[in-house]
Design a protein around this motif. Structure first.
Motif, PDB file in Angstrom:
ATOM      1  N   ASP A 297      -0.177   0.515   0.965  1.00 51.29           N
ATOM      2  CA  ASP A 297      -0.480   0.974  -0.399  1.00 51.29           C
ATOM      3  C   ASP A 297       0.809   1.326  -1.132  1.00 51.29           C
ATOM      4  O   ASP A 297       0.969   1.022  -2.326  1.00 51.29           O
ATOM      5  CB  ASP A 297      -1.409   2.180  -0.339  1.00 51.29           C
ATOM      6  CG  ASP A 297      -1.936   2.573  -1.717  1.00 51.29           C
ATOM      7  OD1 ASP A 297      -2.586   1.725  -2.366  1.00 51.29           O
ATOM      8  OD2 ASP A 297      -1.689   3.716  -2.152  1.00 51.29           O
ATOM      9  N   ILE A 298       1.745   1.959  -0.430  1.00 49.27           N
ATOM     10  CA  ILE A 298       3.044   2.297  -1.030  1.00 49.27           C
ATOM     11  C   ILE A 298       3.758   1.038  -1.502  1.00 49.27           C
ATOM     12  O   ILE A 298       4.268   0.969  -2.635  1.00 49.27           O
ATOM     13  CB  ILE A 298       3.910   3.073  -0.025  1.00 49.27           C
ATOM     14  CG1 ILE A 298       3.369   4.492   0.163  1.00 49.27           C
ATOM     15  CG2 ILE A 298       5.369   3.122  -0.492  1.00 49.27           C
ATOM     16  CD1 ILE A 298       4.060   5.268   1.268  1.00 49.27           C
ATOM     17  N   LEU A 299       3.810   0.024  -0.653  1.00 50.98           N
ATOM     18  CA  LEU A 299       4.513  -1.207  -1.013  1.00 50.98           C
ATOM     19  C   LEU A 299       3.821  -1.932  -2.153  1.00 50.98           C
ATOM     20  O   LEU A 299       4.482  -2.518  -3.021  1.00 50.98           O
ATOM     21  CB  LEU A 299       4.622  -2.123   0.205  1.00 50.98           C
ATOM     22  CG  LEU A 299       5.529  -1.628   1.332  1.00 50.98           C
ATOM     23  CD1 LEU A 299       5.613  -2.661   2.444  1.00 50.98           C
ATOM     24  CD2 LEU A 299       6.932  -1.314   0.814  1.00 50.98           C
ATOM     25  N   ASP A 300       2.495  -1.885  -2.182  1.00 53.60           N
ATOM     26  CA  ASP A 300       1.764  -2.511  -3.282  1.00 53.60           C
ATOM     27  C   ASP A 300       2.107  -1.830  -4.602  1.00 53.60           C
ATOM     28  O   ASP A 300       2.372  -2.498  -5.609  1.00 53.60           O
ATOM     29  CB  ASP A 300       0.264  -2.429  -3.013  1.00 53.60           C
ATOM     30  CG  ASP A 300      -0.559  -2.951  -4.189  1.00 53.60           C
ATOM     31  OD1 ASP A 300      -0.448  -4.156  -4.504  1.00 53.60           O
ATOM     32  OD2 ASP A 300      -1.308  -2.153  -4.792  1.00 53.60           O
ATOM     33  N   LYS A 301       2.136  -0.502  -4.614  1.00 52.04           N
ATOM     34  CA  LYS A 301       2.451   0.234  -5.835  1.00 52.04           C
ATOM     35  C   LYS A 301       3.914   0.054  -6.229  1.00 52.04           C
ATOM     36  O   LYS A 301       4.239  -0.004  -7.421  1.00 52.04           O
ATOM     37  CB  LYS A 301       2.122   1.714  -5.646  1.00 52.04           C
ATOM     38  CG  LYS A 301       0.620   1.980  -5.544  1.00 52.04           C
ATOM     39  CD  LYS A 301       0.323   3.428  -5.183  1.00 52.04           C
ATOM     40  CE  LYS A 301      -1.179   3.657  -5.096  1.00 52.04           C
ATOM     41  NZ  LYS A 301      -1.506   5.031  -4.647  1.00 52.04           N
TER      42      LYS A 301
END
Length: 446
Positions: A297-301
Protein backbone atom coordinates in the motif's frame (compact mmCIF):
# COMPACT_ATOMS: atom_id res chain seq x y z
CA UNK A 1 10.35 20.51 27.83
CA UNK A 2 10.52 17.13 26.18
CA UNK A 3 10.56 18.66 22.71
CA UNK A 4 14.09 19.96 23.14
CA UNK A 5 15.22 16.78 24.87
CA UNK A 6 14.04 14.78 21.87
CA UNK A 7 15.49 17.27 19.44
CA UNK A 8 18.86 17.42 21.16
CA UNK A 9 19.09 13.64 21.08
CA UNK A 10 18.52 13.74 17.34
CA UNK A 11 20.97 16.56 16.70
CA UNK A 12 23.79 15.08 18.78
CA UNK A 13 24.95 18.50 19.97
CA UNK A 14 26.57 19.53 23.23
CA UNK A 15 25.06 22.36 25.26
CA UNK A 16 26.28 25.92 25.44
CA UNK A 17 27.05 26.55 29.10
CA UNK A 18 26.43 30.26 28.61
CA UNK A 19 22.74 29.51 28.31
CA UNK A 20 22.61 28.41 31.93
CA UNK A 21 23.33 31.88 33.30
CA UNK A 22 20.38 33.92 34.43
CA UNK A 23 17.74 31.18 34.06
CA UNK A 24 15.73 30.18 37.11
CA UNK A 25 14.87 26.67 38.18
CA UNK A 26 11.25 25.62 37.87
CA UNK A 27 9.35 23.27 40.13
CA UNK A 28 6.87 21.21 38.17
CA UNK A 29 4.31 19.14 40.04
CA UNK A 30 1.34 17.09 38.99
CA UNK A 31 -1.93 18.91 39.59
CA UNK A 32 -5.04 17.39 38.08
CA UNK A 33 -7.81 19.06 40.09
CA UNK A 34 -9.92 21.60 38.26
CA UNK A 35 -9.12 25.06 39.64
CA UNK A 36 -11.85 27.09 41.23
CA UNK A 37 -12.90 30.55 40.07
CA UNK A 38 -11.26 30.29 36.65
CA UNK A 39 -13.14 32.12 33.93
CA UNK A 40 -12.95 29.91 30.81
CA UNK A 41 -15.21 32.13 28.73
CA UNK A 42 -13.71 32.56 25.29
CA UNK A 43 -11.42 29.54 25.60
CA UNK A 44 -11.60 27.89 22.19
CA UNK A 45 -9.77 24.82 23.47
CA UNK A 46 -12.74 23.87 25.65
CA UNK A 47 -15.48 25.00 23.26
CA UNK A 48 -17.47 21.91 22.23
CA UNK A 49 -18.91 23.67 19.19
CA UNK A 50 -15.40 24.48 17.97
CA UNK A 51 -14.37 20.88 18.57
CA UNK A 52 -17.29 19.65 16.51
CA UNK A 53 -16.45 22.12 13.77
CA UNK A 54 -12.77 21.16 13.71
CA UNK A 55 -13.23 17.42 14.04
CA UNK A 56 -12.83 16.91 10.30
CA UNK A 57 -9.98 19.40 10.11
CA UNK A 58 -7.93 17.60 12.77
CA UNK A 59 -8.54 14.31 10.98
CA UNK A 60 -7.47 15.88 7.68
CA UNK A 61 -4.32 17.29 9.29
CA UNK A 62 -3.12 13.91 10.53
CA UNK A 63 -4.34 12.17 7.39
CA UNK A 64 -2.06 14.37 5.24
CA UNK A 65 -5.00 16.24 3.69
CA UNK A 66 -3.31 19.53 4.49
CA UNK A 67 -5.16 21.73 2.00
CA UNK A 68 -8.55 20.76 3.43
CA UNK A 69 -7.36 21.13 7.02
CA UNK A 70 -5.76 24.53 6.43
CA UNK A 71 -8.89 25.80 4.72
CA UNK A 72 -10.82 25.16 7.95
CA UNK A 73 -8.05 26.60 10.12
CA UNK A 74 -8.04 29.79 8.03
CA UNK A 75 -11.80 30.02 8.48
CA UNK A 76 -11.23 29.85 12.22
CA UNK A 77 -8.58 32.55 11.92
CA UNK A 78 -10.98 34.91 10.13
CA UNK A 79 -13.40 34.66 13.07
CA UNK A 80 -10.77 34.69 15.82
CA UNK A 81 -7.85 36.71 14.41
CA UNK A 82 -6.50 37.58 17.89
CA UNK A 83 -6.46 34.02 19.22
CA UNK A 84 -3.32 31.82 19.02
CA UNK A 85 -5.22 28.63 18.23
CA UNK A 86 -5.68 28.96 14.44
CA UNK A 87 -2.06 30.04 13.96
CA UNK A 88 -0.81 27.13 16.04
CA UNK A 89 -2.91 24.66 14.05
CA UNK A 90 -1.64 26.11 10.78
CA UNK A 91 1.90 25.71 12.09
CA UNK A 92 1.16 22.15 13.17
CA UNK A 93 0.04 21.40 9.62
CA UNK A 94 3.44 22.56 8.39
CA UNK A 95 5.11 20.35 10.99
CA UNK A 96 3.36 17.27 9.63
CA UNK A 97 4.55 18.18 6.15
CA UNK A 98 8.08 18.08 7.58
CA UNK A 99 7.71 14.81 9.50
CA UNK A 100 7.64 12.26 6.61
CA UNK A 101 11.26 13.13 5.75
CA UNK A 102 12.41 12.52 9.35
CA UNK A 103 12.42 16.31 9.66
CA UNK A 104 15.27 16.61 7.14
CA UNK A 105 13.36 18.64 4.54
CA UNK A 106 13.64 22.39 5.29
CA UNK A 107 11.11 23.40 2.61
CA UNK A 108 8.37 24.18 5.13
CA UNK A 109 10.55 25.66 7.88
CA UNK A 110 9.94 29.33 7.13
CA UNK A 111 6.17 29.04 7.18
CA UNK A 112 6.27 26.79 10.23
CA UNK A 113 8.30 29.29 12.25
CA UNK A 114 6.12 32.18 11.04
CA UNK A 115 2.93 30.52 12.26
CA UNK A 116 4.46 29.53 15.60
CA UNK A 117 5.86 33.04 16.10
CA UNK A 118 2.40 34.50 15.45
CA UNK A 119 0.79 32.01 17.84
CA UNK A 120 3.31 33.11 20.49
CA UNK A 121 2.58 36.80 19.87
CA UNK A 122 -1.19 36.27 20.13
CA UNK A 123 -0.80 34.06 23.20
CA UNK A 124 1.38 36.58 25.01
CA UNK A 125 -1.18 39.33 24.42
CA UNK A 126 -3.94 37.20 25.93
CA UNK A 127 -1.75 36.33 28.90
CA UNK A 128 -0.87 39.98 29.49
CA UNK A 129 -4.58 40.76 29.72
CA UNK A 130 -5.27 37.88 32.12
CA UNK A 131 -2.55 35.93 33.90
CA UNK A 132 -5.11 33.26 34.74
CA UNK A 133 -5.66 32.53 31.08
CA UNK A 134 -4.30 29.01 31.15
CA UNK A 135 -5.40 28.41 27.59
CA UNK A 136 -2.97 31.12 26.48
CA UNK A 137 -0.27 29.36 28.53
CA UNK A 138 -1.10 26.08 26.82
CA UNK A 139 -0.60 27.51 23.34
CA UNK A 140 2.52 29.39 24.40
CA UNK A 141 4.04 26.22 25.85
CA UNK A 142 3.08 24.23 22.75
CA UNK A 143 4.30 26.83 20.23
CA UNK A 144 7.60 27.35 22.04
CA UNK A 145 7.97 23.58 22.37
CA UNK A 146 7.57 22.91 18.66
CA UNK A 147 9.86 25.84 17.89
CA UNK A 148 12.48 24.26 20.16
CA UNK A 149 12.08 20.87 18.52
CA UNK A 150 12.66 22.10 14.98
CA UNK A 151 15.50 24.40 15.99
CA UNK A 152 17.18 21.42 17.65
CA UNK A 153 16.69 19.37 14.48
CA UNK A 154 18.31 22.21 12.54
CA UNK A 155 21.25 22.34 15.00
CA UNK A 156 20.27 25.77 16.34
CA UNK A 157 21.03 24.79 19.92
CA UNK A 158 20.91 28.25 21.48
CA UNK A 159 17.48 29.03 20.00
CA UNK A 160 16.22 25.57 20.90
CA UNK A 161 17.33 25.91 24.52
CA UNK A 162 15.78 29.37 24.97
CA UNK A 163 12.47 28.28 23.41
CA UNK A 164 12.44 25.12 25.50
CA UNK A 165 12.95 27.08 28.70
CA UNK A 166 10.12 29.42 27.81
CA UNK A 167 7.90 26.47 26.95
CA UNK A 168 8.51 24.92 30.36
CA UNK A 169 7.86 28.24 32.08
CA UNK A 170 4.40 28.48 30.50
CA UNK A 171 3.82 24.79 31.09
CA UNK A 172 4.33 25.38 34.80
CA UNK A 173 1.86 28.26 34.75
CA UNK A 174 -0.78 26.19 32.96
CA UNK A 175 -0.51 23.14 35.23
CA UNK A 176 -3.36 24.40 37.41
CA UNK A 177 -5.71 23.78 34.50
CA UNK A 178 -4.81 20.10 34.14
CA UNK A 179 -8.12 19.12 35.72
CA UNK A 180 -10.10 21.13 33.20
CA UNK A 181 -9.13 19.08 30.18
CA UNK A 182 -6.70 16.29 29.24
CA UNK A 183 -5.34 18.63 26.55
CA UNK A 184 -3.26 20.39 29.21
CA UNK A 185 -1.49 17.21 30.34
CA UNK A 186 0.54 16.33 27.25
CA UNK A 187 3.46 18.71 27.76
CA UNK A 188 3.80 17.79 31.40
CA UNK A 189 3.56 14.08 30.60
CA UNK A 190 6.29 14.32 27.98
CA UNK A 191 8.56 16.22 30.29
CA UNK A 192 7.97 13.88 33.21
CA UNK A 193 8.74 10.85 31.05
CA UNK A 194 11.87 12.03 29.28
CA UNK A 195 13.48 14.15 31.99
CA UNK A 196 13.42 11.23 34.44
CA UNK A 197 16.07 9.19 32.62
CA UNK A 198 17.65 11.19 29.83
CA UNK A 199 20.36 12.67 32.06
CA UNK A 200 21.68 9.19 32.82
CA UNK A 201 21.78 8.18 29.16
CA UNK A 202 23.04 11.52 27.86
CA UNK A 203 25.44 13.00 30.45
CA UNK A 204 26.34 15.90 28.16
CA UNK A 205 22.78 17.23 28.65
CA UNK A 206 23.17 17.61 32.41
CA UNK A 207 24.16 21.31 32.33
CA UNK A 208 20.89 22.05 30.54
CA UNK A 209 18.85 19.66 32.68
CA UNK A 210 19.96 21.50 35.83
CA UNK A 211 17.53 24.18 34.69
CA UNK A 212 14.61 21.77 34.70
CA UNK A 213 12.70 19.98 37.45
CA UNK A 214 13.11 16.26 37.96
CA UNK A 215 10.78 14.00 36.03
CA UNK A 216 8.77 10.92 36.90
CA UNK A 217 8.87 8.31 34.13
CA UNK A 218 5.91 6.22 35.25
CA UNK A 219 3.74 9.25 35.94
CA UNK A 220 4.71 10.73 32.59
CA UNK A 221 3.76 7.56 30.73
CA UNK A 222 0.45 7.47 32.60
CA UNK A 223 -0.26 11.08 31.65
CA UNK A 224 0.59 10.48 27.98
CA UNK A 225 -1.69 7.44 27.91
CA UNK A 226 -4.46 9.54 29.44
CA UNK A 227 -4.15 12.23 26.78
CA UNK A 228 -3.88 9.62 24.02
CA UNK A 229 -7.18 8.11 25.16
CA UNK A 230 -9.08 11.31 25.92
CA UNK A 231 -7.48 14.29 24.17
CA UNK A 232 -9.24 15.81 21.18
CA UNK A 233 -6.60 18.14 19.74
CA UNK A 234 -3.63 16.49 21.48
CA UNK A 235 -4.84 12.88 21.19
CA UNK A 236 -3.11 12.06 17.87
CA UNK A 237 0.11 13.77 18.95
CA UNK A 238 0.03 11.82 22.22
CA UNK A 239 -0.39 8.54 20.35
CA UNK A 240 2.59 9.47 18.16
CA UNK A 241 4.77 9.93 21.25
CA UNK A 242 3.30 6.81 22.85
CA UNK A 243 4.27 4.88 19.73
CA UNK A 244 7.85 6.17 19.94
CA UNK A 245 8.11 5.47 23.65
CA UNK A 246 6.70 1.93 23.61
CA UNK A 247 8.88 0.89 20.69
CA UNK A 248 12.05 2.33 22.26
CA UNK A 249 14.76 0.29 23.94
CA UNK A 250 13.76 1.84 27.25
CA UNK A 251 10.23 0.44 27.28
CA UNK A 252 10.86 -2.42 24.83
CA UNK A 253 7.17 -3.16 24.30
CA UNK A 254 6.80 -3.72 20.54
CA UNK A 255 3.46 -5.52 20.92
CA UNK A 256 1.89 -2.52 22.66
CA UNK A 257 3.54 -0.18 20.16
CA UNK A 258 2.00 -2.22 17.34
CA UNK A 259 -1.46 -1.69 18.83
CA UNK A 260 -0.93 2.08 18.84
CA UNK A 261 0.43 1.99 15.28
CA UNK A 262 -2.62 0.02 14.17
CA UNK A 263 -4.92 2.60 15.78
CA UNK A 264 -3.11 5.48 14.08
CA UNK A 265 -3.09 3.77 10.70
CA UNK A 266 -6.79 2.94 10.98
CA UNK A 267 -7.70 6.50 11.94
CA UNK A 268 -5.29 8.16 9.45
CA UNK A 269 -4.65 5.64 6.65
CA UNK A 270 -2.98 8.20 4.35
CA UNK A 271 -0.36 9.39 6.82
CA UNK A 272 2.88 8.06 5.34
CA UNK A 273 4.80 8.36 8.60
CA UNK A 274 2.22 6.40 10.60
CA UNK A 275 1.88 3.77 7.88
CA UNK A 276 5.59 3.06 7.65
CA UNK A 277 5.73 2.73 11.45
CA UNK A 278 2.86 0.25 11.17
CA UNK A 279 4.77 -1.71 8.53
CA UNK A 280 7.91 -1.72 10.66
CA UNK A 281 6.16 -2.85 13.85
CA UNK A 282 4.22 -5.52 11.96
CA UNK A 283 7.57 -6.78 10.64
CA UNK A 284 9.22 -6.65 14.05
CA UNK A 285 6.31 -8.50 15.66
CA UNK A 286 6.33 -11.22 13.00
CA UNK A 287 3.00 -10.22 11.44
CA UNK A 288 4.35 -10.73 7.94
CA UNK A 289 1.06 -10.81 6.03
CA UNK A 290 0.05 -7.46 7.45
CA UNK A 291 3.55 -6.10 6.85
CA UNK A 292 3.36 -7.16 3.21
CA UNK A 293 -0.09 -5.65 2.77
CA UNK A 294 0.92 -2.33 4.33
CA UNK A 295 4.22 -2.21 2.42
CA UNK A 296 2.48 -2.74 -0.91
CA UNK A 297 0.00 0.00 0.00
CA UNK A 298 2.90 2.36 0.79
CA UNK A 299 4.50 1.75 -2.60
CA UNK A 300 1.18 2.20 -4.39
CA UNK A 301 0.62 5.57 -2.70
CA UNK A 302 4.22 6.58 -3.34
CA UNK A 303 3.82 5.75 -7.05
CA UNK A 304 0.66 7.87 -7.13
CA UNK A 305 2.54 10.81 -5.63
CA UNK A 306 0.42 11.11 -2.51
CA UNK A 307 1.72 13.66 0.03
CA UNK A 308 3.85 12.18 2.78
CA UNK A 309 4.84 9.16 0.70
CA UNK A 310 8.41 9.58 -0.46
CA UNK A 311 11.79 7.91 -0.36
CA UNK A 312 11.77 7.43 3.41
CA UNK A 313 8.58 5.37 3.31
CA UNK A 314 9.75 3.57 0.16
CA UNK A 315 12.97 2.52 1.88
CA UNK A 316 11.00 0.74 4.60
CA UNK A 317 8.48 -0.91 2.28
CA UNK A 318 10.96 -2.18 -0.31
CA UNK A 319 13.24 -3.71 2.31
CA UNK A 320 10.38 -5.64 3.96
CA UNK A 321 9.09 -6.87 0.61
CA UNK A 322 12.59 -7.90 -0.42
CA UNK A 323 13.09 -9.80 2.84
CA UNK A 324 9.73 -11.55 2.54
CA UNK A 325 10.35 -12.58 -1.05
CA UNK A 326 13.83 -13.84 -0.24
CA UNK A 327 13.17 -15.67 3.03
CA UNK A 328 9.48 -16.61 2.87
CA UNK A 329 8.58 -16.95 -0.79
CA UNK A 330 12.02 -17.95 -2.13
CA UNK A 331 11.52 -15.58 -5.05
CA UNK A 332 15.04 -14.28 -5.69
CA UNK A 333 14.06 -12.25 -8.73
CA UNK A 334 11.50 -10.16 -6.83
CA UNK A 335 13.75 -10.01 -3.80
CA UNK A 336 16.57 -8.53 -5.85
CA UNK A 337 14.25 -5.97 -7.39
CA UNK A 338 13.01 -4.79 -4.00
CA UNK A 339 16.44 -4.75 -2.35
CA UNK A 340 17.85 -2.75 -5.26
CA UNK A 341 14.98 -0.26 -4.94
CA UNK A 342 15.67 -0.04 -1.21
CA UNK A 343 19.27 0.91 -1.99
CA UNK A 344 18.10 3.60 -4.41
CA UNK A 345 15.64 5.05 -1.87
CA UNK A 346 18.39 5.00 0.79
CA UNK A 347 20.79 6.88 -1.46
CA UNK A 348 18.20 9.42 -2.56
CA UNK A 349 17.29 10.19 1.07
CA UNK A 350 20.91 10.03 2.25
CA UNK A 351 20.08 7.20 4.66
CA UNK A 352 23.10 4.97 4.06
CA UNK A 353 23.89 3.99 7.61
CA UNK A 354 24.11 0.45 9.02
CA UNK A 355 20.38 -0.24 8.77
CA UNK A 356 18.19 -0.99 5.79
CA UNK A 357 20.83 0.14 3.30
CA UNK A 358 23.52 -2.19 4.60
CA UNK A 359 21.18 -5.16 5.02
CA UNK A 360 19.80 -4.69 1.51
CA UNK A 361 23.36 -4.87 0.19
CA UNK A 362 24.05 -7.87 2.40
CA UNK A 363 21.06 -9.80 1.08
CA UNK A 364 21.93 -8.94 -2.49
CA UNK A 365 25.44 -10.27 -1.83
CA UNK A 366 23.98 -13.55 -0.59
CA UNK A 367 21.70 -13.86 -3.59
CA UNK A 368 24.58 -13.11 -5.96
CA UNK A 369 26.71 -15.76 -4.28
CA UNK A 370 23.93 -18.33 -4.60
CA UNK A 371 23.73 -17.45 -8.28
CA UNK A 372 27.52 -17.91 -8.71
CA UNK A 373 27.94 -14.21 -9.52
CA UNK A 374 31.18 -13.52 -7.67
CA UNK A 375 31.64 -10.04 -9.10
CA UNK A 376 28.24 -8.86 -7.86
CA UNK A 377 28.68 -10.58 -4.51
CA UNK A 378 32.05 -8.89 -4.01
CA UNK A 379 30.55 -5.51 -4.91
CA UNK A 380 27.71 -5.82 -2.40
CA UNK A 381 29.89 -7.30 0.34
CA UNK A 382 32.30 -4.39 -0.12
CA UNK A 383 29.50 -1.98 0.79
CA UNK A 384 28.74 -4.08 3.87
CA UNK A 385 32.41 -3.89 4.85
CA UNK A 386 32.41 -0.12 4.47
CA UNK A 387 29.12 0.62 6.24
CA UNK A 388 28.39 -2.13 8.77
CA UNK A 389 29.55 -2.02 12.36
CA UNK A 390 32.88 -3.74 12.87
CA UNK A 391 31.58 -6.08 15.56
CA UNK A 392 28.51 -7.20 13.62
CA UNK A 393 28.10 -10.68 12.15
CA UNK A 394 27.48 -9.33 8.67
CA UNK A 395 30.72 -7.35 8.76
CA UNK A 396 32.63 -10.51 9.71
CA UNK A 397 30.91 -12.48 6.98
CA UNK A 398 31.65 -9.82 4.35
CA UNK A 399 35.30 -9.61 5.42
CA UNK A 400 35.76 -13.39 5.22
CA UNK A 401 34.06 -13.59 1.83
CA UNK A 402 36.23 -10.86 0.35
CA UNK A 403 39.35 -12.33 1.91
CA UNK A 404 38.79 -15.83 0.50
CA UNK A 405 37.99 -14.45 -2.95
CA UNK A 406 40.66 -11.82 -3.17
CA UNK A 407 42.57 -13.70 -5.82
CA UNK A 408 39.59 -15.08 -7.73
CA UNK A 409 38.52 -13.57 -11.02
CA UNK A 410 35.07 -12.07 -11.28
CA UNK A 411 32.37 -14.42 -12.55
CA UNK A 412 34.71 -17.41 -12.10
CA UNK A 413 31.78 -19.58 -11.33
CA UNK A 414 33.31 -20.76 -8.07
CA UNK A 415 31.02 -20.85 -5.09
CA UNK A 416 31.76 -19.87 -1.56
CA UNK A 417 32.93 -22.94 0.39
CA UNK A 418 30.73 -22.17 3.36
CA UNK A 419 27.13 -23.09 2.60
CA UNK A 420 24.33 -20.72 3.49
CA UNK A 421 21.93 -23.38 4.70
CA UNK A 422 22.04 -21.61 8.06
CA UNK A 423 22.40 -18.19 6.48
CA UNK A 424 18.88 -17.09 7.26
CA UNK A 425 19.80 -17.21 10.92
CA UNK A 426 22.15 -14.33 10.20
CA UNK A 427 19.38 -12.42 8.44
CA UNK A 428 18.34 -9.27 10.35
CA UNK A 429 15.74 -10.63 12.71
CA UNK A 430 12.11 -9.84 12.14
CA UNK A 431 11.75 -8.89 15.78
CA UNK A 432 14.57 -6.36 15.76
CA UNK A 433 13.74 -3.42 17.95
CA UNK A 434 12.88 -0.13 16.24
CA UNK A 435 14.86 2.79 17.53
CA UNK A 436 15.03 6.53 17.07
CA UNK A 437 14.51 8.58 13.96
CA UNK A 438 17.92 7.92 12.40
CA UNK A 439 19.71 4.76 11.29
CA UNK A 440 22.54 3.24 13.25
CA UNK A 441 23.83 0.36 15.34
CA UNK A 442 22.74 -2.20 12.76
CA UNK A 443 19.08 -2.16 13.83
CA UNK A 444 16.00 -1.00 12.02
CA UNK A 445 14.97 2.45 13.09
CA UNK A 446 12.01 4.73 12.68
Amino acid sequence: MAFILLGLRASGQTPDSALVDGMRNISLENIDVAPAAVDTKGWLLLDKDIQTELDGAVTNLYNSKHDQAEKQFRSLRRRYPQHPMPYFLLGLSQWWKIMPSNATNPLHDKLFFAYMDTAITKGERLYELDNKNYEACFFLAAAYGFDARLNAERHNLRKATVSSKRALDYLERSKEANGLSPEFLLGQGLFNYYAAWIADEHPWLRPILLLFPKGNRQLGLQQIRNVAANGFYTGPESKYFLLKILSSEKENNPAAALQVARQLNTAYPDNGYFERCYAMLSFNNGEFRKCEQVSLDILDKLNRGMPGYEGFAGRYATYYLGWLNFTKYKNKSKAKEYFQRCIVFSEVTDQMGPGYYVHANYNLARIADEEHNVAAARRYYQVVMEKAERKSDIYTEAREYLKTRRNLKANSGMRQSTEYSAGLERQPKANAKPQASQEGKGKFRQ
